[in-house]
Design an enzyme around this catalytic site. Structure first.
Site, short mmCIF file in Angstrom:
data_model
loop_
_atom_site.label_atom_id
_atom_site.label_comp_id
_atom_site.label_asym_id
_atom_site.label_seq_id
_atom_site.Cartn_x
_atom_site.Cartn_y
_atom_site.Cartn_z
N GLY A 151 59.63 46.07 30.42
CA GLY A 151 58.61 45.05 30.18
C GLY A 151 57.83 45.33 28.91
O GLY A 151 56.60 45.19 28.87
N ARG B 266 55.47 42.67 25.62
CA ARG B 266 54.07 42.24 25.46
C ARG B 266 53.14 43.04 26.38
O ARG B 266 53.60 43.84 27.18
CB ARG B 266 53.94 40.74 25.76
CG ARG B 266 54.38 40.38 27.15
CD ARG B 266 54.37 38.88 27.37
NE ARG B 266 54.84 38.58 28.72
CZ ARG B 266 54.51 37.50 29.40
NH1 ARG B 266 53.71 36.60 28.86
NH2 ARG B 266 54.97 37.29 30.60
N ASN C 119 57.07 49.53 33.75
CA ASN C 119 55.93 48.65 33.51
C ASN C 119 56.19 47.18 33.85
O ASN C 119 55.25 46.44 34.13
CB ASN C 119 55.53 48.77 32.03
CG ASN C 119 54.60 47.66 31.60
OD1 ASN C 119 53.44 47.62 31.97
ND2 ASN C 119 55.14 46.70 30.86
N SER D 28 48.64 48.92 40.17
CA SER D 28 47.50 48.03 39.93
C SER D 28 46.38 48.39 40.89
O SER D 28 46.64 48.85 42.02
CB SER D 28 47.90 46.57 40.15
OG SER D 28 46.75 45.75 40.22
N TYR E 144 51.35 40.04 45.31
CA TYR E 144 51.21 40.96 44.16
C TYR E 144 50.70 42.33 44.63
O TYR E 144 51.24 43.37 44.26
CB TYR E 144 50.26 40.34 43.13
CG TYR E 144 50.05 41.19 41.90
CD1 TYR E 144 51.02 41.27 40.91
CD2 TYR E 144 48.88 41.93 41.73
CE1 TYR E 144 50.83 42.05 39.78
CE2 TYR E 144 48.68 42.72 40.61
CZ TYR E 144 49.66 42.78 39.63
OH TYR E 144 49.47 43.56 38.52
N LYS F 19 52.56 46.00 44.48
CA LYS F 19 52.01 47.15 43.74
C LYS F 19 51.65 48.31 44.66
O LYS F 19 51.73 49.47 44.26
CB LYS F 19 50.79 46.69 42.92
CG LYS F 19 51.14 45.77 41.75
CD LYS F 19 52.05 46.47 40.73
CE LYS F 19 52.25 45.66 39.47
NZ LYS F 19 53.08 46.36 38.47
N ILE G 262 42.58 44.04 32.89
CA ILE G 262 43.02 44.37 31.53
C ILE G 262 43.29 43.07 30.77
O ILE G 262 43.87 42.13 31.31
CB ILE G 262 44.29 45.24 31.56
CG1 ILE G 262 44.09 46.49 32.43
CG2 ILE G 262 44.72 45.62 30.13
CD1 ILE G 262 43.02 47.46 31.97
#
Lengths: 250, 79
Positions: free
Chosen positions: A15, A18, A93, A145, A158, A162, A191
């Site tokens: 990943g 970006r 990532n 996360s 999500y 994580k 972030i």
């Protein structure tokens, strides 16, 4: 000031096109590492590689494959094996964010999110660990996360994906310690990336207000911690999850 | 060294058993020396010796010495 030098270290970042992945690529390039950048958009990866090679004079290879698919990961690592027999660092990532209240979560969302955020960590780690063991060890850094630790409204999928990354980190750290492969995770808070820009202005401000340090983190803040965990400065650190969240409370 | 001999020596080294134990009928978990830990050591040795990266499916399928020969043929290694 302590300088991290990763000259001649082979580093794969998933990943990487970006956000936190790209910031990691930049930090590792600055440390002199030989880079293998993964993502799905080969044009973006090639452009980033060209930029990093020019700015830091490092060797950088684009390695486009879909980390959510076991067969693609297999082919990606076969390609990596052709390029180099060596891997010192893997940064898992790659991740996606697709929030919904639990009553509105679709099976597709669950499958996609877990495939990209969680399954990929297993698939990539199993090949990476074998390469690392051949040369006496290495470091795997998983990007988890804060949501995987404390949860949040609308983020059951999500957060679950994580939290699983943290579980994988803890188990792998025990399994691979004997072969000198360290496994750690970072748990970023709020972030400033494309993923967090999906929030409404109100939600965005609400999140900022919950951070003790009073500001949003940057991708490079996370990358610096990843760099530490990848380097010999953390040579006796394994099975740890480091929050990079400015003291965020959810 | 021929591929067949390299394969046999890889098994001897990884499983820490005498050469006489290595026969086509030798199966995974049939002796205490070939457990899951030794299996992963064997895989690393095979990858080193033959300079290949084995698929995860092949690692799981490698259930005997005979099967190892069959799997390595897929990588153009004739033992």
């Amino acid at each position: 000031m302590i300088e991290i030098n990763l000259t001649d270290k082979h580093v794969l970042i998933t990943g990487a096109s970006r956000g936190i992945g790209a910031a990691c690529a930049k930090s590792f390039a600055a440390a002199g590492a030989i880079l293998y950048l993964n993502g799905r958009d080969s044009d973006k990866l090639n452009a980033l590689c060209a930029e990093l090679s020019e700015e830091y004079g490092v060797n950088c290879h684009a390695l486009p494959f879909d980390v959510s698919k076991a067969d693609d990961v297999k082919q990606g690592f076969q390609q990596l094996f052709k390029l180099t027999k060596k891997l010192d660092v893997l940064v898992n990532n790659a991740g996606i964010l697709d929030d919904a209240l639990v009553g509105m979560v679709t099976p597709q969302q669950v499958e996609n999110t877990f495939a990209t955020n969680t399954h990929s960590v297993i698939y990539c780690s199993q090949y990476a660990a074998r390469l690392m063991q051949r040369s006496g060890g290495g470091s795997i850094v998983n990007v988890a996360s804060i949501i995987g630790r404390v949860g949040n409204v609308g983020q059951a999928v999500y957060g679950g994906s994580k939290a699983a990354v943290i579980g994988i980190t803890l188990s792998l750290s025990k399994e691979l310690a004997a072969t000198n492969v360290r496994v750690n995770a970072v748990a970023p808070g709020f972030i400033d990336t494309d993923m967090t820009k999906q929030l409404t202005p109100e939600k965005y401000q609400e999140r900022v207000n919950s951070i003790a340090m009073g500001r949003v983190g940057t991708a490079s803040n996370v990358a610096d911690t990843v760099l530490f965990l990848a380097s010999d400065l953390s040579v006796y650190v394994t099975g740890q999850v480091i929050g990079v969240d400015g003291g965020m409370l959810i | 060294m021929m591929a067949a001999e390299k394969l046999k020596q890889a098994f001897v080294k990884s499983l820490a058993v005498p050469e006489s134990v290595i026969t086509d009928s030798l199966e995974y978990n049939s002796i205490k020396e070939w457990d899951s830990t030794a299996h992963m050591i064997l895989i690393a040795e095979l990858e080193d010796v033959f300079d290949v990266m084995l698929d995860t499916d092949d690692i799981i399928d490698m259930s005997s010495y005979a099967k190892a020969k069959e799997i390595l043929r897929k990588y153009d290694i004739d033992c």
